[in-house]
Design a protein around this motif. Structure first.
Motif, PDB file in Angstrom:
ATOM      1  N   GLU A   4     -23.559 -30.402 101.865  1.00 53.23           N
ATOM      2  CA  GLU A   4     -22.894 -29.841 102.785  1.00 53.23           C
ATOM      3  C   GLU A   4     -22.116 -30.863 103.475  1.00 53.23           C
ATOM      4  O   GLU A   4     -20.829 -30.539 103.810  1.00 53.23           O
ATOM      5  N   ASN A   5     -22.720 -32.112 103.681  1.00 53.27           N
ATOM      6  CA  ASN A   5     -21.678 -33.000 104.360  1.00 53.27           C
ATOM      7  C   ASN A   5     -20.599 -33.457 103.519  1.00 53.27           C
ATOM      8  O   ASN A   5     -19.341 -33.742 103.963  1.00 53.27           O
ATOM      9  N   ALA A   6     -20.793 -33.685 102.280  1.00 49.12           N
ATOM     10  CA  ALA A   6     -19.440 -33.971 101.248  1.00 49.12           C
ATOM     11  C   ALA A   6     -18.622 -32.895 101.204  1.00 49.12           C
ATOM     12  O   ALA A   6     -17.262 -33.037 101.586  1.00 49.12           O
ATOM     13  N   ILE A   7     -18.996 -31.622 101.482  1.00 51.56           N
ATOM     14  CA  ILE A   7     -18.048 -30.370 101.444  1.00 51.56           C
ATOM     15  C   ILE A   7     -17.301 -30.383 102.807  1.00 51.56           C
ATOM     16  O   ILE A   7     -16.087 -30.122 102.934  1.00 51.56           O
ATOM     17  N   LEU A   8     -18.085 -30.541 103.921  1.00 52.22           N
ATOM     18  CA  LEU A   8     -17.566 -30.716 105.183  1.00 52.22           C
ATOM     19  C   LEU A   8     -16.324 -31.694 105.357  1.00 52.22           C
ATOM     20  O   LEU A   8     -15.418 -31.739 105.984  1.00 52.22           O
ATOM     21  N   THR A   9     -16.651 -32.930 104.625  1.00 56.87           N
ATOM     22  CA  THR A   9     -15.650 -33.787 104.670  1.00 56.87           C
ATOM     23  C   THR A   9     -14.723 -33.653 104.168  1.00 56.87           C
ATOM     24  O   THR A   9     -13.383 -33.793 104.576  1.00 56.87           O
ATOM     25  N   ALA A  10     -14.706 -33.041 102.810  1.00 57.94           N
ATOM     26  CA  ALA A  10     -13.409 -32.540 102.156  1.00 57.94           C
ATOM     27  C   ALA A  10     -12.478 -31.660 102.861  1.00 57.94           C
ATOM     28  O   ALA A  10     -11.521 -31.642 102.966  1.00 57.94           O
ATOM     29  N   ILE A  11     -13.503 -30.646 103.283  1.00 59.20           N
ATOM     30  CA  ILE A  11     -12.646 -29.578 104.285  1.00 59.20           C
ATOM     31  C   ILE A  11     -11.704 -30.420 105.441  1.00 59.20           C
ATOM     32  O   ILE A  11     -10.549 -29.878 105.699  1.00 59.20           O
TER      33      ILE A  11
END
Length: 353
Positions: A192-199
């Motif tokens: 989720e951290n990687a996804i949130l960073t990308a978003i």
């Protein structure tokens, strides 16, 4: 149960259970797994207690803040069968081993989630289906509004019938996360951290593009695309001027400025000569001085004594072959101008030319 819990915590306390599945366990290499602890909105228990409520995102954020304030730096415990409330009695003792620890809380669209790090024993018990449900313990007011989380426990006696919600939400959430990761160009196992960073990176980029298109940072992607398409190949004449026109305008201004300066210098120098403030032989010198510093030329002319009629009419040519000889008129001009012999001869030669 109610009487014992009320002696441990101020206010009213309730516990409800939700079904666990293998999706509640962390994937290989992961330290924890997000699981739902409370649903959003109104809910009741199988035993008739309730209704309880978590009022929207603001309500979940309030629960998170109150929970953090009570817990301080300590993690919330996930125990077995609520032994923290019933087996471990303050002042008496008793064992209440942890099954896991809630490391973080997060408000989502369907409810309040906790990031749980399970112990090896608890993870094995869940895989073996020795325990199937998670039961959060929470404090609420008399109206049923949830105030804060206290703990959670593994249990096999669910009170809140959320099995269908939990069982279906976890796989769907996993599928949705994979789809979001793929859309962002990430691997399916991105956390989720990687996804949130990308978003966040995408949102930041959209804000910059919106600003470049003359739109507010909150503009929707469709609005940004529309603005870019409408501006493609077109130039707003109220905001931009062709560089050729700017260059031509600058050249014209310089030419006009030089012309004005020359005319002003010619007028001022001729006036000084007419008034007897400047010898005719020094006209070119006067023109150069006025173009460079009009104020200096004016100060010079104002301070110069008026030349005699003979001095204004001209000077007697020097003896042939002797450019360094000066006439009496020349000497008078030198005295008026305060020039040295060499400077005067140089100025005179330039004027004669």
């Amino acid at each position: 149960m109610t009487k014992r819990t009320q002696t441990l915590f101020p206010g009213l306390v309730a516990a409800h259970s939700m079904m666990l599945s293998d999706t509640a366990l962390p994937a290989d290499g992961a330290s924890g797994r997000w699981i739902m602890l409370l649903p959003i909105g109104s809910f009741s228990g199988r035993d008739g207690r309730g209704p309880y409520s978590v009022d929207g995102m603001d309500g979940m954020q309030a629960v998170i803040a109150a929970t953090a304030q009570r817990a301080g730096s300590a993690d919330l415990v996930v125990d077995y069968d609520h032994q923290t409330q019933f087996a471990a009695v303050p002042g008496v003792g008793g064992q209440a081993p942890a099954a896991g620890w809630i490391k973080q809380l997060q408000a989502r669209a369907d409810g309040l989630y906790g990031l749980v790090e399970w112990t090896a024993k608890a993870a094995q018990s869940i895989r073996a289906e020795e325990y199937r449900y998670i039961s959060p313990v929470y404090q609420h007011d008399k109206s049923g509004r949830v105030l804060r989380l206290i703990s959670a426990g593994l249990t096999n006696v669910p009170n809140l019938d959320l099995a269908a919600v939990a069982a279906s939400a976890q796989p769907n959430q996993e599928h949705d996360m994979k789809a979001i990761a793929a859309a962002l160009g990430l691997s399916e196992d991105a956390d989720e951290n990687a996804i949130l960073t990308a978003i966040n990176s995408v949102l930041t980029g959209n804000a910059a593009i919106a600003a470049a298109a003359g739109l507010p940072a909150s503009a929707k992607p469709t609005e940004i695309v529309t603005a870019i398409q409408s501006a493609r190949g077109e130039v707003d004449p109220t905001r931009f001027v062709p560089i050729e026109q700017v260059t031509a305008l600058q050249t014209g201004l310089k030419t006009l400025q030089a012309k004005i300066e020359g005319e002003e210098a010619e007028t001022a120098v001729n006036r000084a000569i007419t008034e007897g403030r400047l010898a005719p032989a020094l006209k070119n010198w006067g023109l150069d001085l006025h173009k460079k510093d009009p104020a200096a030329f004016k100060a010079f002319a104002d301070a110069s004594p008026v030349l005699t009629a003979t001095q204004r009419a001209g000077v007697t040519p020097p003896v042939a072959g002797s450019e360094t000889e000066l006439t009496s008129e020349d000497l008078a001009v030198m005295s008026q101008m305060g020039l040295s012999k060499e400077a005067f001869l140089k100025a005179k030669k330039g004027g004669d030319a």
